[in-house]
Design a protein around this motif. Structure first.
Motif, PDB file in Angstrom:
ATOM      1  N   ALA A 104       4.300   5.654  21.338  1.00 55.11           N
ATOM      2  CA  ALA A 104       3.811   7.177  21.293  1.00 55.11           C
ATOM      3  C   ALA A 104       4.743   7.852  20.930  1.00 55.11           C
ATOM      4  O   ALA A 104       4.564   9.113  20.737  1.00 55.11           O
ATOM      5  N   ASN A 105       5.840   7.352  20.328  1.00 55.62           N
ATOM      6  CA  ASN A 105       6.788   8.285  19.455  1.00 55.62           C
ATOM      7  C   ASN A 105       7.223   7.987  17.991  1.00 55.62           C
ATOM      8  O   ASN A 105       7.899   8.278  17.378  1.00 55.62           O
ATOM      9  N   THR A 106       5.996   7.050  17.508  1.00 60.91           N
ATOM     10  CA  THR A 106       6.121   6.725  16.205  1.00 60.91           C
ATOM     11  C   THR A 106       4.789   7.037  15.467  1.00 60.91           C
ATOM     12  O   THR A 106       3.612   6.386  16.017  1.00 60.91           O
ATOM     13  N   LEU A 107       5.144   7.613  14.342  1.00 59.81           N
ATOM     14  CA  LEU A 107       3.664   8.028  13.623  1.00 59.81           C
ATOM     15  C   LEU A 107       3.838   7.086  12.176  1.00 59.81           C
ATOM     16  O   LEU A 107       4.628   6.582  11.811  1.00 59.81           O
ATOM     17  N   LEU A 108       2.607   7.090  11.600  1.00 57.39           N
ATOM     18  CA  LEU A 108       2.648   6.396  10.469  1.00 57.39           C
ATOM     19  C   LEU A 108       1.782   7.443   9.251  1.00 57.39           C
ATOM     20  O   LEU A 108       0.846   8.021   9.538  1.00 57.39           O
ATOM     21  N   MET A 109       2.275   7.395   8.151  1.00 55.27           N
ATOM     22  CA  MET A 109       1.529   8.067   7.129  1.00 55.27           C
ATOM     23  C   MET A 109       0.792   7.263   6.335  1.00 55.27           C
ATOM     24  O   MET A 109       0.864   5.925   6.305  1.00 55.27           O
ATOM     25  N   GLY A 110      -0.371   7.774   5.707  1.00 60.30           N
ATOM     26  CA  GLY A 110      -1.264   7.107   5.046  1.00 60.30           C
ATOM     27  C   GLY A 110      -2.123   7.981   4.294  1.00 60.30           C
ATOM     28  O   GLY A 110      -2.178   9.164   4.068  1.00 60.30           O
ATOM     29  N   GLY A 111      -3.445   7.340   3.496  1.00 57.48           N
ATOM     30  CA  GLY A 111      -4.195   8.295   3.146  1.00 57.48           C
ATOM     31  C   GLY A 111      -5.118   7.417   2.270  1.00 57.48           C
ATOM     32  O   GLY A 111      -5.391   6.128   2.263  1.00 57.48           O
ATOM     33  N   MET A 112      -5.744   7.955   0.926  1.00 59.63           N
ATOM     34  CA  MET A 112      -6.478   7.498   0.013  1.00 59.63           C
ATOM     35  C   MET A 112      -6.241   6.150  -0.259  1.00 59.63           C
ATOM     36  O   MET A 112      -7.068   5.155  -0.528  1.00 59.63           O
ATOM     37  N   VAL A 113      -5.144   6.035  -0.775  1.00 65.52           N
ATOM     38  CA  VAL A 113      -4.527   5.054  -1.339  1.00 65.52           C
ATOM     39  C   VAL A 113      -4.428   3.729  -0.367  1.00 65.52           C
ATOM     40  O   VAL A 113      -4.658   2.469  -0.780  1.00 65.52           O
ATOM     41  N   MET A 114      -4.252   3.779   0.903  1.00 68.15           N
ATOM     42  CA  MET A 114      -4.209   2.899   1.661  1.00 68.15           C
ATOM     43  C   MET A 114      -5.618   2.444   2.172  1.00 68.15           C
ATOM     44  O   MET A 114      -6.088   1.228   2.031  1.00 68.15           O
ATOM     45  N   VAL A 115      -6.602   3.134   2.160  1.00 69.98           N
ATOM     46  CA  VAL A 115      -8.060   2.954   2.331  1.00 69.98           C
ATOM     47  C   VAL A 115      -8.536   2.106   0.979  1.00 69.98           C
ATOM     48  O   VAL A 115      -9.274   1.076   1.376  1.00 69.98           O
ATOM     49  N   GLY A 116      -8.327   2.486   0.117  1.00 70.52           N
ATOM     50  CA  GLY A 116      -8.609   1.724  -1.219  1.00 70.52           C
ATOM     51  C   GLY A 116      -7.872   0.237  -1.127  1.00 70.52           C
ATOM     52  O   GLY A 116      -8.712  -0.616  -1.841  1.00 70.52           O
ATOM     53  N   ALA A 117      -6.844   0.069  -0.796  1.00 71.45           N
ATOM     54  CA  ALA A 117      -6.062  -1.152  -0.788  1.00 71.45           C
ATOM     55  C   ALA A 117      -6.596  -1.966   0.286  1.00 71.45           C
ATOM     56  O   ALA A 117      -6.792  -3.102  -0.039  1.00 71.45           O
ATOM     57  N   VAL A 118      -7.070  -1.481   1.337  1.00 68.81           N
ATOM     58  CA  VAL A 118      -7.699  -2.298   2.552  1.00 68.81           C
ATOM     59  C   VAL A 118      -9.193  -2.654   2.019  1.00 68.81           C
ATOM     60  O   VAL A 118      -9.504  -3.887   2.004  1.00 68.81           O
ATOM     61  N   ALA A 119      -9.812  -1.791   1.066  1.00 66.78           N
ATOM     62  CA  ALA A 119     -10.993  -2.145   0.500  1.00 66.78           C
ATOM     63  C   ALA A 119     -10.837  -3.451  -0.408  1.00 66.78           C
ATOM     64  O   ALA A 119     -11.853  -4.294  -0.420  1.00 66.78           O
ATOM     65  N   LEU A 120     -10.025  -3.567  -1.301  1.00 68.39           N
ATOM     66  CA  LEU A 120      -9.664  -4.307  -2.375  1.00 68.39           C
ATOM     67  C   LEU A 120      -9.145  -5.862  -1.733  1.00 68.39           C
ATOM     68  O   LEU A 120      -9.572  -6.769  -2.185  1.00 68.39           O
ATOM     69  N   GLN A 121      -8.195  -5.540  -0.915  1.00 70.14           N
ATOM     70  CA  GLN A 121      -7.279  -6.883  -0.643  1.00 70.14           C
ATOM     71  C   GLN A 121      -7.892  -7.342   0.771  1.00 70.14           C
ATOM     72  O   GLN A 121      -7.692  -8.724   1.072  1.00 70.14           O
ATOM     73  N   LYS A 122      -8.914  -6.738   1.556  1.00 75.69           N
ATOM     74  CA  LYS A 122      -9.372  -7.031   2.543  1.00 75.69           C
ATOM     75  C   LYS A 122      -8.292  -7.705   3.884  1.00 75.69           C
ATOM     76  O   LYS A 122      -8.702  -9.094   4.150  1.00 75.69           O
ATOM     77  N   PRO A 123      -7.415  -7.009   3.979  1.00 76.94           N
ATOM     78  CA  PRO A 123      -6.268  -7.597   4.896  1.00 76.94           C
ATOM     79  C   PRO A 123      -6.626  -7.902   6.350  1.00 76.94           C
ATOM     80  O   PRO A 123      -7.991  -7.453   6.883  1.00 76.94           O
ATOM     81  N   ALA A 124      -6.030  -8.659   7.183  1.00 82.30           N
ATOM     82  CA  ALA A 124      -6.364  -9.003   8.312  1.00 82.30           C
ATOM     83  C   ALA A 124      -6.144  -7.694   9.459  1.00 82.30           C
ATOM     84  O   ALA A 124      -6.775  -7.760  10.090  1.00 82.30           O
ATOM     85  N   VAL A 125      -5.184  -6.965   9.077  1.00 84.00           N
ATOM     86  CA  VAL A 125      -4.696  -5.660   9.630  1.00 84.00           C
ATOM     87  C   VAL A 125      -5.537  -4.657   8.949  1.00 84.00           C
ATOM     88  O   VAL A 125      -4.986  -4.300   7.628  1.00 84.00           O
TER      89      VAL A 125
END
Length: 336
Positions: A104-125
């Motif tokens: 509960a004390n750790t945040l993660l940055m992300g955004g459209m780059v991550m969304v696109g990478a997930v769409a392309l790579q189809k990772p397990a996570v």
């Protein structure tokens, strides 16, 4: 998915990805800036922000600016940063989900780059392994070339792409990210064949600049803040911006007859197993931080637009964003 559904969803996302019109944006920004700059409730003695990219890029700049603002409003006594770069943020995403999914004390940055990478790579996570807290900023993409390049304008770039796309390597962020998708969008707008695109992915903006200066790429795509020093020094020349109209003193591709409009976004997430009550506390702290002078100054210096979105609206936005990224990966024939 049927073609009609694809087109409808893509059109809807285009309208959502394009930041507010100037008048509406000015009103929204003024309203947020006018919010009280009171201290936030302390949520932790030490907060950690995981940045799924190498130091120096847009996510790193955003994460560190957010951390400074969280500390400034009293949400934490100190903020630690952990950079985990690679593959459009998917390496950092996987490690975050494994190590900090219930922290509960750790945040993660992300955004459209991550969304696109997930769409392309189809990772397990994927994005289903984290919870969105807030969209923070929107940013336009700049196309830049070395100062000695014969490409002077967006029209020159479109002509070069149409003539021999394979001879024009494009450098940008990680494979499948917004830069990669936008390279394909530019190729289609130039009436070139996207499958001939030679895309060279890098983990940070400074590496994109370095590839251009070394001659390893002919064109670079990134945010203004990552190109600004090289542009000011005369080492690079900007030939177009992905906005609907001129921005940063750079002509929009659309105004040069190239229909290629897109905006990047960045946001902050928490672990999937963090409780709703704790998520609400973190969200309140992040929102208070975005009212602080230090955050507002970062927006101004980096030429980012405030683009706050949270709750159900953000969840729906992310679902649409991911759907459209998958469609774009297919239509543009992008390769990992």
């Amino acid at each position: 998915m049927q073609r009609r559904q694809i087109l409808a969803r893509s059109a809807a996302l285009a309208s959502m990805l394009t930041p507010l019109a100037p008048a509406a944006l000015a009103q929204a920004t003024a309203a947020r800036a006018a919010a009280p700059a009171a201290k936030a409730a302390k949520v932790a003695g030490t907060l950690r922000i995981v940045i799924p990219a190498n130091p120096g890029g847009g996510w790193d700049q955003t994460g560190r600016a957010l951390g400074a603002a969280l500390k400034a409003v009293g949400a934490a006594d100190q903020v630690e940063y952990e950079n985990i770069g690679g593959k459009g943020g998917t390496i950092g995403l996987a490690k975050y989900a494994e190590k900090y999914g219930s922290d509960a004390n750790t945040l993660l940055m992300g955004g459209m780059v991550m969304v696109g990478a997930v769409a392309l790579q189809k990772p397990a996570v994927d994005m289903g392994h984290i919870q969105p807290l807030a969209r923070l900023t929107s940013d336009y993409l700049i196309a830049a070339v070395p100062a000695a390049s014969s490409i002077k304008t967006g029209k020159d770039l479109a002509n070069a792409m149409r003539t021999d796309l394979a001879a024009l390597p494009v450098a940008g962020g990680s494979a499948g990210g917004v830069d990669h998708i936008y390279a394909g969008v530019l190729a289609r707008a130039a009436k070139a064949k996207p499958e001939a695109l030679v895309y060279r992915p890098f983990a940070s903006g400074p590496e994109v600049v370095a590839s251009l200066l070394k001659g390893d790429a002919a064109v670079g795509l990134s945010g203004y803040s990552e190109f600004s020093d090289a542009l000011a020094a005369g080492k690079l020349r900007a030939v177009g911006v992905s906005a609907r109209r001129n921005a940063f003193g750079i002509p929009a591709f659309k105004d040069q007859g190239i229909d290629a409009v897109m905006a990047n976004w960045r946001g902050v997430f928490t672990g999937k197993d963090v409780s709703p009550a704790r998520t609400a506390e973190l969200l309140a702290a992040v929102e208070q931080a975005t009212h602080h002078e230090s955050w507002q100054q970062t927006l101004k210096q980096s030429r980012w637009e405030a683009s706050w979105l949270s709750g159900k609206d953000l969840s729906e936005f992310l679902e649409l964003d991911l759907t459209t990224a998958r469609v774009m990966v297919y239509l543009l024939k992008l390769k990992a």
